[in-house]
Design a protein around this motif. Structure first.
Motif, PDB file in Angstrom:
ATOM      1  N   LEU A 158       8.104  13.081   8.017  1.00  0.00           N
ATOM      2  CA  LEU A 158       7.567  13.782   6.855  1.00  0.00           C
ATOM      3  C   LEU A 158       6.624  12.923   6.024  1.00  0.00           C
ATOM      4  CD1 LEU A 158      10.855  15.529   5.648  1.00  0.00           C
ATOM      5  CD2 LEU A 158       9.076  16.457   7.145  1.00  0.00           C
ATOM      6  N   GLY A 159       6.712  11.623   6.195  1.00  0.00           N
ATOM      7  CA  GLY A 159       5.880  10.706   5.426  1.00  0.00           C
ATOM      8  C   GLY A 159       6.407   9.302   5.601  1.00  0.00           C
ATOM      9  N   ASP A 160       5.782   8.335   4.953  1.00  0.00           N
ATOM     10  CA  ASP A 160       6.297   6.976   4.966  1.00  0.00           C
ATOM     11  C   ASP A 160       6.330   6.450   3.537  1.00  0.00           C
ATOM     12  OD1 ASP A 160       3.624   6.551   4.512  1.00  0.00           O
ATOM     13  OD2 ASP A 160       3.241   5.559   6.413  1.00  0.00           O
ATOM     14  N   ARG A 217      -0.318   7.561  -2.477  1.00  0.00           N
ATOM     15  CA  ARG A 217      -1.341   6.838  -1.720  1.00  0.00           C
ATOM     16  C   ARG A 217      -2.719   7.483  -1.860  1.00  0.00           C
ATOM     17  NH1 ARG A 217       1.393   6.092   3.200  1.00  0.00           N
ATOM     18  NH2 ARG A 217       2.480   4.455   2.037  1.00  0.00           N
ATOM     19  N   LYS A 218      -3.769   6.674  -1.962  1.00  0.00           N
ATOM     20  CA  LYS A 218      -5.136   7.168  -2.044  1.00  0.00           C
ATOM     21  C   LYS A 218      -5.581   7.742  -0.702  1.00  0.00           C
ATOM     22  CE  LYS A 218      -6.610   3.843  -5.563  1.00  0.00           C
ATOM     23  NZ  LYS A 218      -7.548   2.721  -5.882  1.00  0.00           N
ATOM     24  N   LYS A 219      -6.451   8.740  -0.738  1.00  0.00           N
ATOM     25  CA  LYS A 219      -6.918   9.393   0.486  1.00  0.00           C
ATOM     26  C   LYS A 219      -7.641   8.409   1.396  1.00  0.00           C
ATOM     27  CE  LYS A 219      -7.320  14.089  -1.343  1.00  0.00           C
ATOM     28  NZ  LYS A 219      -8.242  15.236  -1.590  1.00  0.00           N
ATOM     29  N   ARG A 272      -5.292   4.040   7.411  1.00  0.00           N
ATOM     30  CA  ARG A 272      -4.032   3.839   8.135  1.00  0.00           C
ATOM     31  C   ARG A 272      -3.940   4.744   9.358  1.00  0.00           C
ATOM     32  NH1 ARG A 272       1.085   2.537   4.185  1.00  0.00           N
ATOM     33  NH2 ARG A 272       0.181   0.732   3.142  1.00  0.00           N
ATOM     34  N   ALA A 273      -4.461   5.962   9.244  1.00  0.00           N
ATOM     35  CA  ALA A 273      -4.443   6.883  10.376  1.00  0.00           C
ATOM     36  C   ALA A 273      -5.283   6.334  11.522  1.00  0.00           C
ATOM     37  CB  ALA A 273      -4.952   8.253   9.945  1.00  0.00           C
TER      38      ALA A 273
END
Length: 213
Positions: A180-182, A188-190, A196-197
């Motif tokens: 669902l997230g980390d 976190r900023k876009k 990170r992606a």
């Protein structure tokens, strides 16, 4: 004023989910396993953990005498063995043999068994024993961690999701669900998310390339 519409029960151990871990103890000559649900992290630096075990359990005396144990994380493939080691006593069974598991020596704890089939193993040295009632809590320093090579990519990043870990909730075992997230994702900023992606995609590509060698 809003009312609390929860059904009221008496105080109980309904914290969930929990890690159902297989704790290996004893010696390499006579290794033993006990499944433990009462465990967690106590401190980050130095890294400390605990396991709470009933006094009458066979493993209680083994850990108290040696001052050592290993927390072996459990997976979907180890679910049946995890359950078996929680309902059968080491007094009567060779649990490694019964479950088809392999005992290998710990890195830092002399003559202490590790479960080879577990992907992540925390080697622990007891620093204190706290009587709590039905259980004694063995507080311990985590002196070493063993990680399966297939969980680490070429850049050295750990991919915990590849381990297929399981959790325990109110008497039942569950495979971990979708991510669902980390940590920190809610603020976190876009631009950071995109960076990170891209890094994650590169790591995944490295993993696939390593597997193909």
């Amino acid at each position: 004023m809003n009312e609390n519409n929860k059904i009221k029960w008496k105080g109980g151990t309904l914290l969930a989910p929990l890690p159902a871990v297989m704790v290996s103890c004893g010696s390499m000559e006579k290794p033993n396993i006990i499944t433990v649900g009462w465990t967690g992290i106590l401190n980050s630096d130095p890294p400390k953990t605990y396991v709470s075990i009933r006094k009458e359990r066979f493993s209680h005396a083994l850990i108290k005498e040696s001052g050592k144990f290993v927390i072996n994380l459990t997976t979907e493939a180890l679910a049946r063995a995890t359950d078996f080691c929680g309902v059968r006593s080491g007094k009567n069974y060779d649990k490694f043999k019964e479950c088809g598991l392999t005992a290998v020596p710990a890195h830092e704890l002399d003559d202490t068994p590790v479960i080879a089939e577990s992907p992540i193993c925390l080697e622990c040295r007891v620093c204190d024993i706290v009587p709590l009632g039905t259980h004694d809590m063995f507080m311990a320093d985590i002196v070493s961690v063993g990680i399966a090579p297939e969980l680490v990519d070429a850049s050295g990043a750990l991919h915990m999701d590849a381990a297929k870990l399981i959790a325990y909730a109110h008497g039942e075992y569950f495979a971990l669900g979708k991510k669902l997230g980390d940590f920190g994702y809610s603020v976190r900023k876009k631009s950071t998310i995109k960076r990170r992606a891209a890094k994650k995609r590169g790591q995944n590509a490295n993993r696939k390339g390593t597997k193909g060698r």
